[in-house]
Design a protein around this motif. Structure first.
Motif, PDB file in Angstrom:
ATOM      1  N   VAL A 246      -0.234 -66.040  37.917  1.00 19.21           N
ATOM      2  CA  VAL A 246       1.217 -66.179  37.796  1.00 19.21           C
ATOM      3  C   VAL A 246       1.894 -65.194  38.747  1.00 19.21           C
ATOM      4  CG1 VAL A 246       1.437 -64.522  35.890  1.00 19.21           C
ATOM      5  CG2 VAL A 246       3.129 -66.349  36.111  1.00 19.21           C
ATOM      6  N   VAL A 247       3.127 -65.539  39.179  1.00 19.17           N
ATOM      7  CA  VAL A 247       3.882 -64.723  40.128  1.00 19.17           C
ATOM      8  C   VAL A 247       5.209 -64.329  39.478  1.00 19.17           C
ATOM      9  CG1 VAL A 247       4.933 -64.656  42.426  1.00 19.17           C
ATOM     10  CG2 VAL A 247       2.871 -66.034  42.038  1.00 19.17           C
ATOM     11  N   LEU A 248       5.568 -63.063  39.605  1.00 17.51           N
ATOM     12  CA  LEU A 248       6.845 -62.554  39.115  1.00 17.51           C
ATOM     13  C   LEU A 248       7.620 -62.009  40.302  1.00 17.51           C
ATOM     14  CD1 LEU A 248       8.639 -61.678  36.633  1.00 17.51           C
ATOM     15  CD2 LEU A 248       7.549 -59.445  36.901  1.00 17.51           C
ATOM     16  N   ILE A 249       8.875 -62.456  40.468  1.00 14.08           N
ATOM     17  CA  ILE A 249       9.729 -61.970  41.546  1.00 14.08           C
ATOM     18  C   ILE A 249      10.911 -61.240  40.921  1.00 14.08           C
ATOM     19  CG2 ILE A 249      11.212 -62.601  43.492  1.00 14.08           C
ATOM     20  CD1 ILE A 249       9.514 -65.083  43.908  1.00 14.08           C
ATOM     21  N   HIS A 250      11.187 -60.035  41.424  1.00 15.02           N
ATOM     22  CA  HIS A 250      12.362 -59.301  40.956  1.00 15.02           C
ATOM     23  C   HIS A 250      12.919 -58.473  42.106  1.00 15.02           C
ATOM     24  CE1 HIS A 250      10.737 -55.117  40.444  1.00 15.02           C
ATOM     25  NE2 HIS A 250       9.625 -55.785  40.623  1.00 15.02           N
ATOM     26  N   GLY A 251      14.132 -57.979  41.912  1.00 14.31           N
ATOM     27  CA  GLY A 251      14.773 -57.164  42.925  1.00 14.31           C
ATOM     28  C   GLY A 251      14.725 -55.696  42.562  1.00 14.31           C
TER      29      GLY A 251
ATOM     30  N   ALA B 131       0.806 -61.426  39.943  1.00 14.61           N
ATOM     31  CA  ALA B 131       1.325 -60.890  41.203  1.00 14.61           C
ATOM     32  C   ALA B 131       2.792 -60.551  40.993  1.00 14.61           C
ATOM     33  CB  ALA B 131       1.173 -61.904  42.325  1.00 14.61           C
ATOM     34  N   THR B 132       3.167 -59.331  41.317  1.00 13.86           N
ATOM     35  CA  THR B 132       4.563 -58.899  41.210  1.00 13.86           C
ATOM     36  C   THR B 132       5.103 -58.685  42.610  1.00 13.86           C
ATOM     37  OG1 THR B 132       4.116 -57.813  39.099  1.00 13.86           O
ATOM     38  CG2 THR B 132       6.115 -57.159  40.263  1.00 13.86           C
ATOM     39  N   ILE B 133       6.144 -59.449  42.940  1.00 13.56           N
ATOM     40  CA  ILE B 133       6.805 -59.345  44.234  1.00 13.56           C
ATOM     41  C   ILE B 133       8.154 -58.679  44.007  1.00 13.56           C
ATOM     42  CG2 ILE B 133       7.768 -60.592  46.199  1.00 13.56           C
ATOM     43  CD1 ILE B 133       5.803 -62.886  45.538  1.00 13.56           C
ATOM     44  N   THR B 134       8.396 -57.582  44.732  1.00  9.90           N
ATOM     45  CA  THR B 134       9.652 -56.854  44.611  1.00  9.90           C
ATOM     46  C   THR B 134      10.443 -57.011  45.900  1.00  9.90           C
ATOM     47  OG1 THR B 134       8.586 -55.227  43.179  1.00  9.90           O
ATOM     48  CG2 THR B 134      10.693 -54.594  44.169  1.00  9.90           C
ATOM     49  N   ILE B 135      11.667 -57.522  45.771  1.00  6.23           N
ATOM     50  CA  ILE B 135      12.566 -57.594  46.921  1.00  6.23           C
ATOM     51  C   ILE B 135      13.137 -56.186  47.103  1.00  6.23           C
ATOM     52  CG2 ILE B 135      14.621 -58.680  47.901  1.00  6.23           C
ATOM     53  CD1 ILE B 135      14.143 -60.987  45.833  1.00  6.23           C
TER      54      ILE B 135
ATOM     55  N   ILE C  75       5.920 -69.450  38.985  1.00  6.30           N
ATOM     56  CA  ILE C  75       6.693 -68.356  39.563  1.00  6.30           C
ATOM     57  C   ILE C  75       7.852 -68.065  38.617  1.00  6.30           C
ATOM     58  CG2 ILE C  75       8.027 -67.520  41.531  1.00  6.30           C
ATOM     59  CD1 ILE C  75       6.556 -69.550  43.294  1.00  6.30           C
ATOM     60  N   ILE C  76       7.986 -66.795  38.251  1.00  8.82           N
ATOM     61  CA  ILE C  76       9.026 -66.358  37.324  1.00  8.82           C
ATOM     62  C   ILE C  76       9.996 -65.453  38.077  1.00  8.82           C
ATOM     63  CG2 ILE C  76       9.511 -65.067  35.203  1.00  8.82           C
ATOM     64  CD1 ILE C  76       6.514 -65.675  34.435  1.00  8.82           C
ATOM     65  N   ALA C  77      11.294 -65.721  37.945  1.00  3.68           N
ATOM     66  CA  ALA C  77      12.319 -64.838  38.488  1.00  3.68           C
ATOM     67  C   ALA C  77      12.814 -63.954  37.357  1.00  3.68           C
ATOM     68  CB  ALA C  77      13.482 -65.645  39.065  1.00  3.68           C
TER      69      ALA C  77
END
Length: 135
Positions: free
Chosen positions: A48-53, A13-17, A97-99
């Motif tokens: 797995v979760v990836l968070i980036h801006g 899962a890729t979460i984009t701020i 969760i990966i930043a």
């Protein structure tokens, strides 16, 4: 979703701020992040979760403009408690969760990154807690 974009592919899962210009952490963004984590947590396909801006920053921290709309100390305490509860949930989240940090991760943005299990940091990233100089 107004402040976040997210997708899932290959069990990631890729979460984009996506809150230009600095990806500031407004209360609405935090609520959206909590809702996305609700969806991800129950999805067996996501591992797995990836968070980036999006743009130039991971997150430059709390939305200071929102602070000016808070009327009472109790309201401010509730906002701070909500953020801390969300970050604690992330620390104990059952999936890693990966930043992915580029640009600035300041104040609340750095706290968000620290709540993740792993942090990948670009060589030119700026990490800091500028609020320590206030007051």
């Amino acid at each position: 979703m107004e402040y976040l974009k997210w997708s899932a592919e290959d069990r990631i899962a890729t979460i984009t701020i996506a809150r230009p210009p600095a990806n500031a952490l407004a209360s609405g963004l935090l609520k959206e992040l909590s809702a996305v984590l609700d969806e991800i947590e129950g999805n067996e396909e996501i591992r797995v979760v990836l968070i980036h801006g999006e743009g130039r920053f991971f997150s430059a921290g709390a939305d200071i403009k929102e602070f000016t709309t808070i009327k009472t100390g109790e309201d401010f305490a509730q906002l701070a408690e909500y953020g801390q509860d969300l970050f604690e949930r992330m620390e104990h989240f059952p999936k890693p969760i990966i930043a992915a940090i580029h640009g600035a991760a300041l104040g609340g943005g750095l706290e968000l990154a620290m709540a993740c299990h792993f942090r990948l940091v670009a060589e030119n990233a700026k990490l800091g807690l500028p609020e320590l100089q206030l007051g």
